[in-house]
Design an enzyme around this catalytic site. Structure first.
Site, short mmCIF file in Angstrom:
data_model
loop_
_atom_site.label_atom_id
_atom_site.label_comp_id
_atom_site.label_asym_id
_atom_site.label_seq_id
_atom_site.Cartn_x
_atom_site.Cartn_y
_atom_site.Cartn_z
N GLY A 120 33.62 46.41 63.69
CA GLY A 120 34.00 47.62 64.43
C GLY A 120 33.07 47.90 65.58
N HIS A 136 33.79 46.26 71.58
CA HIS A 136 33.52 46.20 73.02
C HIS A 136 34.37 45.06 73.60
CE1 HIS A 136 31.04 42.81 71.89
NE2 HIS A 136 30.29 43.58 71.12
N GLY A 138 33.79 42.10 74.33
CA GLY A 138 33.64 40.80 73.66
C GLY A 138 34.63 40.67 72.51
N HIS A 139 34.75 41.75 71.71
CA HIS A 139 35.72 41.71 70.59
C HIS A 139 37.15 41.59 71.12
CE1 HIS A 139 32.38 44.13 68.60
NE2 HIS A 139 32.56 43.13 67.75
N GLY A 145 32.85 35.14 68.01
CA GLY A 145 32.09 35.12 69.26
C GLY A 145 30.97 34.10 69.21
N GLU A 146 30.75 33.41 70.33
CA GLU A 146 29.66 32.43 70.39
C GLU A 146 28.30 33.09 70.51
OE1 GLU A 146 30.86 29.79 73.54
OE2 GLU A 146 32.27 28.74 72.24
N ASP A 166 26.96 34.92 68.36
CA ASP A 166 26.36 34.65 67.06
C ASP A 166 26.51 33.15 66.78
OD1 ASP A 166 25.65 37.40 66.15
OD2 ASP A 166 27.78 37.69 66.49
N SER A 177 26.94 43.76 72.77
CA SER A 177 26.66 43.88 71.34
C SER A 177 26.77 45.35 70.96
CB SER A 177 25.24 43.39 71.06
OG SER A 177 24.81 43.86 69.79
N ARG A 198 24.92 46.76 69.04
CA ARG A 198 23.55 47.29 68.89
C ARG A 198 22.93 47.69 70.23
NH1 ARG A 198 23.42 43.34 64.30
NH2 ARG A 198 23.18 44.63 62.45
#
Ligand code: PAF
Length: 281
Positions: A31, A34, A36-37, A149-150, A152, A187, A189
């Site tokens: 959740g 952003h 990227g998701h 996602g790359e 990670d 991210s 975070r």
């Protein structure tokens, strides 16, 4: 977009699509979505007829001193974002739905090597938690293809290895890291960062890029070039945990390798950031 909270509802919808001969893509998330998701969902649409996503902040992959409690939970915003990219179904289970027998004595997926190096060294148990929940989600959704996602990088390797070792009939697709205009990898975070930390955070990608350029320029003294990168991060106020060059399988690079990954994890204040750069010659 439909949101379901139980495995029974999820299975009912997915089997209806399967009966109609449709191919299913799956993008699991925690959740706080952003761009990227959202790229994972867009990628899913290119590979399948239906795209399923999940939002589940998985307690199993957080260490006792990590940010499980304060990890941002933003389901209504996530639903809107997923809807805006035509995600077909969101699975947002409660912890009890995912682990109905509790978490004590839970059957776990464990990867002896990958769970102890780099990220695994600094986050003991993290990848076992990831592999276990992703395996459970795969069994619940039963997708044809799943996207990760790359950013990670090590997680992607863990999942590929699990899928291969356990003979899961699922194609795993890596999606390139989405970056802010100044290079910072997107991210959930990043929102923990104060304004000054946010400015300093650009040094992560700058350091990776500098090392990438050095490798492309022919340097193979990885310890030295990473040492310079570490100094750069320290000077910007980071507390780095690792900054290393590995080969694509995350082994120490050898003389015959022609592709490398530079991986970094560093704290900026209380926020832990990770990033990586793949260098192909
Ligand atoms: O990358 C993430 O967001 C999580 O690790 C994942 C794959 C959704 C498992 O909880």
């Amino acid at each position: 977009m439909k949101t379901v909270h139980t495995v029974a509802e999820l299975r009912a919808q997915v089997s209806e699509w399967r009966r109609a001969g449709q191919r299913i893509a799956f993008a699991p998330t925690m959740g706080n979505l952003h761009a990227g998701h959202l790229k994972l969902i867009a990628g899913g649409h290119k590979l399948a007829d239906r795209v399923v996503s999940s939002v589940f902040v998985n307690p199993l992959q957080f260490g006792p001193t990590e940010d499980f409690g304060r990890y941002p939970r933003t389901l209504p915003d996530d639903q809107q974002r997923l809807d805006s990219v035509n995600c077909d179904l969101l699975f947002a289970p409660a912890v009890e739905e995912m682990y109905p027998n509790g978490r004590d004595h839970l059957c776990k997926v464990t990867l002896p090597h990958y769970s102890t190096i780099l990220e695994g060294h600094f986050r003991p148990g993290h990848f076992d938690g990831v592999a276990t929940v992703v395996n459970i989600l795969f069994n619940q959704v039963q997708p044809d293809v799943a996207l990760f996602g790359e950013k990670d990088y090590q997680q992607l390797l863990v999942i590929r290895r699990m899928v291969s070792d356990l003979h899961l009939p699922i194609e795993i697709v890596g999606v390139p890291t989405e970056r802010e205009s100044d290079g910072l990898a997107m991210s959930s975070r990043n929102q923990y960062l104060g304004p000054e930390e946010r400015r300093a955070a650009t040094e992560i990608y700058a350091s990776l890029s500098e090392i990438g350029d050095a490798i492309r320029g022919g340097r193979r003294d990885f310890t030295e070039i990473c040492g310079l990168g570490l100094q750069r991060l320290l000077a910007a106020g980071f507390q780095p945990q690792y900054l290393e060059v590995r080969n694509p399988r995350l082994d120490p690079p050898g003389a015959r390798d022609d592709a490398f990954v530079v991986l970094v994890a560093a704290f900026l204040g209380k926020t832990r950031l990770i990033d990586n750069l793949v260098v192909k010659l």
